[in-house]
Design an enzyme around this catalytic site. Structure first.
Site, PDB file in Angstrom:
ATOM      1  N   CYS A  62       0.839  -1.209   0.000  1.00  0.00           N
ATOM      2  CA  CYS A  62       0.000   0.000   0.000  1.00  0.00           C
ATOM      3  C   CYS A  62       0.867   1.250   0.000  1.00  0.00           C
ATOM      4  CB  CYS A  62      -0.910  -0.018   1.232  1.00  0.00           C
ATOM      5  SG  CYS A  62      -1.908   1.466   1.351  1.00  0.00           S
ATOM      6  N   CYS A  76      -0.431   4.130   2.177  1.00  0.00           N
ATOM      7  CA  CYS A  76      -0.273   3.909   3.629  1.00  0.00           C
ATOM      8  C   CYS A  76       1.187   4.087   4.043  1.00  0.00           C
ATOM      9  CB  CYS A  76      -0.688   2.493   4.042  1.00  0.00           C
ATOM     10  SG  CYS A  76      -2.151   1.859   3.273  1.00  0.00           S
ATOM     11  N   ASP A  77       2.112   3.542   3.275  1.00  0.00           N
ATOM     12  CA  ASP A  77       3.501   3.423   3.729  1.00  0.00           C
ATOM     13  C   ASP A  77       4.498   4.318   2.988  1.00  0.00           C
ATOM     14  OD1 ASP A  77       2.580   1.439   5.422  1.00  0.00           O
ATOM     15  OD2 ASP A  77       2.989  -0.173   3.997  1.00  0.00           O
TER      16      ASP A  77
END
Ligand code: NAP
Length: 309
Positions: free
Chosen positions: A138, A141-142
């Site tokens: 992701c 997200c990261d």
């Protein structure tokens, strides 16, 4: 002695709180039925990872998180119930459908399976060990953990293209690794990436090795046509090679296609009366936000009709 599970009675259980499941809940409660959504992770499903949705009718731009939050709130405000519980299986007892979780048994008249799909893994050595230590599924997200560093994205679909574009804004360099020289994702987005000075296409290639002691420091890629191996020094590898369904737990009540998707047509009905399916988890040709929402409506209206007055 095993603790007896609490019993809950409701009209309809919806397994999965993604776009299909939340839309189904809205339709069901508006039709006067009790709807209980069971979600193992977070509401919204895969779309929460999309930074900018441009193709949902009525919204020129909206983030996946905002879209999912709006939909979740709409369902709750209309009266749907939502619980963070993983559905472990379904069984039928006469007219009753029983959905089991670790703590409870939900007795209901109808079920909608809206389980979506999970990220496909590369299936190479040390992938699980290095997940969260450089390997991610992701980018939104990261990605911020890799600010100013070199990273790679693997995949050739819209997700990989979006991830590469997003990472190119915050990382020093992005390698886009794809197993063919044609992309599955939209050509317009491929073209935008070609214009970016810090994006390098690594085509006809697969990631064949993950390198690094405690965390990822490089990936080995192998050119499928020449067999040539190359080591790319990267701190992060974003795997974006599609999704797979996760429906084995329900295979006693529904037919699964060889790839694991639930067999159902446009009417969203499965082989078991009272069990319906909606969204990315069913056999279909187009998996988009719009088709997930459409399925949610179709499945809910069919379920309400099945439940009756
Ligand atoms: P996808 O379209 O299924 O693409 C997966 C990509 O990964 C393909 O390029 C595929 O290669 C490659 N791949 C699959 N297995 C692989 C493996 N084992 N090793 C290496 N490469 C592998 O998946 P997605 O990009 O996640 O998109 C899923 C759906 O969501 C699509 O319908 C997509 O259009 C949609 N989506 C839409 C948007 C948007 O509209 N904003 C954003 C993201 C996703 P091949 O091409 O060679 O098969």
């Amino acid at each position: 002695m095993a603790e007896e599970k609490k019993q809950v009675t409701t009209d309809l259980v919806i397994i999965g709180g993604g776009i299909a499941g939340l839309t189904a809940a809205i339709y069901a409660v508006r039709a006067g039925k009790q709807a209980m959504i069971l979600e193992a992770k977070a509401y919204g499903g895969q779309i929460v990872n999309t930074p900018d949705i441009e193709n949902y009718p009525g919204f020129a731009h909206i983030s996946g998180f905002d879209f999912a939050t709006g939909l979740y709130q709409q369902a709750i405000d209309l009266g749907a119930k939502f619980r963070y519980e993983r559905a472990l299986g379904i069984r039928s007892e006469g007219e009753e459908r029983i959905v089991e979780t670790r703590k409870r048994e939900y007795h209901c008249k109808a079920v909608i399976l809206a389980t979506g799909a999970k990220n496909r893994m590369l299936g190479i050595d040390r992938e699980e060990e290095l997940t969260g230590k450089g390997v991610s599924y992701c980018a939104t997200c990261d990605g911020s953990f890799f600010k100013g560093q070199d990273v790679a994205v693997n995949g050739g679909g819209n997700t990989a293209l979006e991830d590469a574009a997003y990472l190119a804004e915050i990382c020093n360099k992005v390698y886009l690794i794809h197993r063919r020289d044609q992309f599955r994702g939209d050509e317009a987005d491929v073209e935008k990436l070609r214009q970016k000075a810090n994006v390098e296409f690594v085509l006809n290639s697969n990631v064949t090795k993950l390198i690094g002691e405690d965390k990822l420091t490089a990936v080995e890629v192998t050119n499928k046509l020449t067999g040539e191996k190359r080591e790319l020094s990267v701190a992060g590898l974003f795997v974006a090679i599609g999704q797979e369904p996760d429906n084995q737990a329900f295979a006693n009540e529904v037919d699964l296609a060889p790839a694991g998707y639930i067999e159902a047509g446009e009417d969203c009905a499965t082989k078991t009366p009272g069990i319906f399916t909606a969204g990315d988890c069913r056999t279909k040709t187009v998996r988009q936000l719009t088709t997930a929402a459409a399925d949610g409506a179709v499945a809910a209206l069919a379920a309400c009709k099945y439940i009756g007055a």
